[in-house]
Design a protein around this motif. Sequence first.
Motif, PDB file in Angstrom:
ATOM      1  N   GLU A   1       6.559   7.521  -9.087  1.00 37.69           N
ATOM      2  CA  GLU A   1       7.240   6.242  -8.916  1.00 37.69           C
ATOM      3  C   GLU A   1       8.592   6.430  -8.226  1.00 37.69           C
ATOM      4  O   GLU A   1       8.973   5.651  -7.351  1.00 37.69           O
ATOM      5  CB  GLU A   1       7.427   5.564 -10.280  1.00 37.69           C
ATOM      6  CG  GLU A   1       6.153   5.059 -10.925  1.00 37.69           C
ATOM      7  CD  GLU A   1       5.601   3.829 -10.238  1.00 37.69           C
ATOM      8  OE1 GLU A   1       6.319   3.239  -9.407  1.00 37.69           O
ATOM      9  OE2 GLU A   1       4.450   3.463 -10.510  1.00 37.69           O
ATOM     10  N   ILE A   2       9.337   7.464  -8.611  1.00 35.28           N
ATOM     11  CA  ILE A   2      10.646   7.675  -7.999  1.00 35.28           C
ATOM     12  C   ILE A   2      10.497   8.041  -6.525  1.00 35.28           C
ATOM     13  O   ILE A   2      11.210   7.520  -5.662  1.00 35.28           O
ATOM     14  CB  ILE A   2      11.426   8.773  -8.764  1.00 35.28           C
ATOM     15  CG1 ILE A   2      11.783   8.277 -10.171  1.00 35.28           C
ATOM     16  CG2 ILE A   2      12.689   9.172  -8.014  1.00 35.28           C
ATOM     17  CD1 ILE A   2      12.475   9.307 -11.034  1.00 35.28           C
ATOM     18  N   ASP A   3       9.568   8.946  -6.221  1.00 37.91           N
ATOM     19  CA  ASP A   3       9.379   9.312  -4.820  1.00 37.91           C
ATOM     20  C   ASP A   3       8.740   8.193  -4.012  1.00 37.91           C
ATOM     21  O   ASP A   3       8.913   8.119  -2.794  1.00 37.91           O
ATOM     22  CB  ASP A   3       8.529  10.586  -4.719  1.00 37.91           C
ATOM     23  CG  ASP A   3       9.371  11.847  -4.903  1.00 37.91           C
ATOM     24  OD1 ASP A   3      10.609  11.730  -4.846  1.00 37.91           O
ATOM     25  OD2 ASP A   3       8.792  12.930  -5.106  1.00 37.91           O
ATOM     26  N   ALA A   4       7.984   7.309  -4.664  1.00 33.46           N
ATOM     27  CA  ALA A   4       7.446   6.135  -3.960  1.00 33.46           C
ATOM     28  C   ALA A   4       8.577   5.229  -3.484  1.00 33.46           C
ATOM     29  O   ALA A   4       8.474   4.585  -2.431  1.00 33.46           O
ATOM     30  CB  ALA A   4       6.494   5.362  -4.863  1.00 33.46           C
ATOM     31  N   ILE A   5       9.676   5.175  -4.254  1.00 32.03           N
ATOM     32  CA  ILE A   5      10.842   4.385  -3.825  1.00 32.03           C
ATOM     33  C   ILE A   5      11.409   4.948  -2.526  1.00 32.03           C
ATOM     34  O   ILE A   5      11.743   4.210  -1.596  1.00 32.03           O
ATOM     35  CB  ILE A   5      11.911   4.388  -4.936  1.00 32.03           C
ATOM     36  CG1 ILE A   5      11.376   3.686  -6.185  1.00 32.03           C
ATOM     37  CG2 ILE A   5      13.190   3.720  -4.455  1.00 32.03           C
ATOM     38  CD1 ILE A   5      12.307   3.790  -7.385  1.00 32.03           C
ATOM     39  N   VAL A   6      11.489   6.285  -2.452  1.00 34.19           N
ATOM     40  CA  VAL A   6      12.005   6.928  -1.241  1.00 34.19           C
ATOM     41  C   VAL A   6      11.099   6.633  -0.043  1.00 34.19           C
ATOM     42  O   VAL A   6      11.563   6.242   1.030  1.00 34.19           O
ATOM     43  CB  VAL A   6      12.139   8.449  -1.460  1.00 34.19           C
ATOM     44  CG1 VAL A   6      12.582   9.136  -0.174  1.00 34.19           C
ATOM     45  CG2 VAL A   6      13.134   8.740  -2.570  1.00 34.19           C
ATOM     46  N   ARG A   7       9.797   6.823  -0.209  1.00 38.97           N
ATOM     47  CA  ARG A   7       8.865   6.603   0.902  1.00 38.97           C
ATOM     48  C   ARG A   7       8.877   5.161   1.377  1.00 38.97           C
ATOM     49  O   ARG A   7       8.872   4.886   2.575  1.00 38.97           O
ATOM     50  CB  ARG A   7       7.450   7.000   0.466  1.00 38.97           C
ATOM     51  CG  ARG A   7       7.242   8.479   0.282  1.00 38.97           C
ATOM     52  CD  ARG A   7       5.769   8.817   0.180  1.00 38.97           C
ATOM     53  NE  ARG A   7       5.121   8.126  -0.920  1.00 38.97           N
ATOM     54  CZ  ARG A   7       5.076   8.577  -2.167  1.00 38.97           C
ATOM     55  NH1 ARG A   7       5.673   9.720  -2.458  1.00 38.97           N
ATOM     56  NH2 ARG A   7       4.452   7.912  -3.112  1.00 38.97           N
ATOM     57  N   THR A   8       8.895   4.231   0.418  1.00 41.19           N
ATOM     58  CA  THR A   8       8.868   2.819   0.779  1.00 41.19           C
ATOM     59  C   THR A   8      10.142   2.412   1.510  1.00 41.19           C
ATOM     60  O   THR A   8      10.110   1.646   2.482  1.00 41.19           O
ATOM     61  CB  THR A   8       8.698   1.953  -0.482  1.00 41.19           C
ATOM     62  OG1 THR A   8       7.540   2.395  -1.193  1.00 41.19           O
ATOM     63  CG2 THR A   8       8.513   0.497  -0.102  1.00 41.19           C
TER      64      THR A   8
ATOM     65  N   VAL B   1       0.834  -1.197   0.000  1.00 42.09           N
ATOM     66  CA  VAL B   1       0.000   0.000   0.000  1.00 42.09           C
ATOM     67  C   VAL B   1       0.871   1.251   0.000  1.00 42.09           C
ATOM     68  O   VAL B   1       0.633   2.208  -0.735  1.00 42.09           O
ATOM     69  CB  VAL B   1      -0.963   0.003   1.207  1.00 42.09           C
ATOM     70  CG1 VAL B   1      -1.710   1.329   1.300  1.00 42.09           C
ATOM     71  CG2 VAL B   1      -1.947  -1.150   1.108  1.00 42.09           C
ATOM     72  N   VAL B   2       1.910   1.244   0.844  1.00 37.77           N
ATOM     73  CA  VAL B   2       2.832   2.377   0.893  1.00 37.77           C
ATOM     74  C   VAL B   2       3.530   2.551  -0.450  1.00 37.77           C
ATOM     75  O   VAL B   2       3.709   3.663  -0.947  1.00 37.77           O
ATOM     76  CB  VAL B   2       3.865   2.180   2.021  1.00 37.77           C
ATOM     77  CG1 VAL B   2       4.867   3.314   2.042  1.00 37.77           C
ATOM     78  CG2 VAL B   2       3.168   2.059   3.359  1.00 37.77           C
ATOM     79  N   ARG B   3       3.897   1.427  -1.058  1.00 31.47           N
ATOM     80  CA  ARG B   3       4.612   1.481  -2.330  1.00 31.47           C
ATOM     81  C   ARG B   3       3.737   2.056  -3.442  1.00 31.47           C
ATOM     82  O   ARG B   3       4.235   2.630  -4.413  1.00 31.47           O
ATOM     83  CB  ARG B   3       5.085   0.074  -2.697  1.00 31.47           C
ATOM     84  CG  ARG B   3       6.049   0.020  -3.869  1.00 31.47           C
ATOM     85  CD  ARG B   3       6.579  -1.387  -4.100  1.00 31.47           C
ATOM     86  NE  ARG B   3       7.408  -1.819  -2.993  1.00 31.47           N
ATOM     87  CZ  ARG B   3       7.194  -2.928  -2.288  1.00 31.47           C
ATOM     88  NH1 ARG B   3       6.166  -3.690  -2.570  1.00 31.47           N
ATOM     89  NH2 ARG B   3       7.986  -3.257  -1.297  1.00 31.47           N
ATOM     90  N   SER B   4       2.424   1.883  -3.322  1.00 28.78           N
ATOM     91  CA  SER B   4       1.506   2.337  -4.372  1.00 28.78           C
ATOM     92  C   SER B   4       0.935   3.720  -4.106  1.00 28.78           C
ATOM     93  O   SER B   4       0.039   4.174  -4.808  1.00 28.78           O
ATOM     94  CB  SER B   4       0.350   1.345  -4.521  1.00 28.78           C
ATOM     95  OG  SER B   4      -0.435   1.313  -3.339  1.00 28.78           O
TER      96      SER B   4
END
Length: 628
Positions: A581-588, A509-512
């Motif tokens: 997508e790039i910032d999702a990598i950071v958050r995850t 969920v966090v990744r998405s």
Amino acid sequence: MIDLYQSQRAMRQMRMAALQKGVIAILDVGSTKIACLVLRFDNSDRERNSDGIGSLAGQSGFQILGAATTQSRGVSFGEIDAMRETERAIRKVLQSAQKMANTPVYQVIVSMAGGNPKSYGLVGSVGIGGGQVSEEDVVRVLSDCNAPNFKEAREVLHAQPTHFTLDGKSGLSDPRGQVGQKLSADVHLVTVNALAVQNLMRCIERCGLELAGVVSSAYMSGLSSLIEDEQELGAACVDMGGGTTSLSFFLKKKMIYADTVRMGGDKITKDISSALQITSTRAERIKTFYGGVHATNTDDHEHIKIGGDTGEYDCDSRSVSRTELICIIKPRIEEILENVRTALDGAGFDHLPNQQIVLTGGGSQIPGLDALASHILGKQVRLGRPLRVHGLPQATTGAGFSAAVGLCLMAANPKVELWDFDLVTPKIKSKKRAGILIDYGNLSNETERVAYLKSLLEIAIKAPAPKLHTPNGIKKRSGKQVLKRIFKKAYGADPTFQFDCLVDDLVKVVRSMRLLTQSAHRNVKFPLRKAFRKHSVDIDTEVFEHAYDLILRYHVKCKLTEVFVETHTISKPWVDRIVEEIDAIVRTAHFEGLQLTDIDECLIKKALGSLHKDHELSESAYKYVNTY
């Protein structure tokens, strides 16, 4: 460019005059066939200015008097490349339709599938001082929309208001009469190559016809093939033609995106012709009658006579098994669908609340294509054909006539365009910020997109990293570890409860998470509930609220998102997707407690999509991720 919509205004006047006379023709100029329908309108039933905005809003009944089709000539990839050949084909099909209708036609509306269509999102806002929204306010806010600086190389095909916003209340289709302080409007603009349109106009003039409109084939196919719920909730229409495969997205009954893949059914026909050493006409016939994408055991024993006209027995009596034919067809179809998937991903199709895909067009009739498309595209896919129109000749009810039927619907019920209003000349927007030239009209090819993303990443790398939220002040534990403690404390006594699997689903969920197009509440709570229900966990508990609050703390804007928003870039779906997508990598990575230096480079490549081939861009993205 003095008036962006000058040619469209002239064609609108021509169309209105034709509708007053009661007879008009529609022409679908494709790479494989040219279709013509002659329509008669009942002026007594037509009610203009009834409910919608603009002078062409309202309903209109029509009757089809004549219909004809002919093989297309001189058209490649939806664009004219042999004027005389195309002129002869148009004259032939028009004469046949007029003969059937027993009435002459002088005005025609044409659809085109080529021209490399591009979508732009325009935004405008004005203050209305707390009074009621009037027609003049609507005109002012539409005039405030900044047009891209595409100069003379592009021609505007559609410019439709998608929705209005009044004091934060979005999704309004008609704000007139409502009270508020600030009115905003979102407009979807579609442009095509100007030379392609000019060649089409010239060809129509050579045929002795008056052009009453040029529209996008992708748009027309969506109008006729998508049911009402799909147009309302969100869906994509993929029209697989002969020379091109057209894409259009619909939401709230408005087209919000259009694109074209320069591959179609003609590629498959050429593959069969080349592999079997036969003519294109015979290859098309074999594809139509025996084509498929899934081979079975019985297909090995089913032999198809190729035939020939060489006069040699050995050559003219050849045959091929259906399995061999499928082996020729399937790779090309997979390539087309892969290109469609790339276009869908680049346009941000995943952001639509409903992700239904409808395949239409003559190329979609190959047996088993819907199942293969569902596997490759990873979405719900169905085959579509023209809907909601009664009285059509039987020959024009197939999927290959989706664009032609859509033209009938558009002629009967024109959608509101910006040129239906007396607008002030649109502004041309080109800004320079942070030392980077942001020209919204020059992002049409891969080189320019790579350069644009590099510029965003360079600013983000130099910007100070924002302070990411730490759950409950705990500095040394990741969000994933805290979730495990929450579930272990609440359900540790239950030996059957596999909280590790639930935590893994919550990490997904966090990744998405998405930031640019959806609210945090909708973007987090819905998939969170879905994950809880999957593991039979009650959502009406403090445990759910605690997990929701924890995950929401990681729903923050990282540096790249901040830079993207601050540049006031007009919404471009492909930019939205890559930035997210790039910032999702950071958050995850922060949520799972990973070291950002250990991030798999495959995630960066997946985020960049086809642009990952540029080594410098991939290095910039990896360097940005490691700045946190």
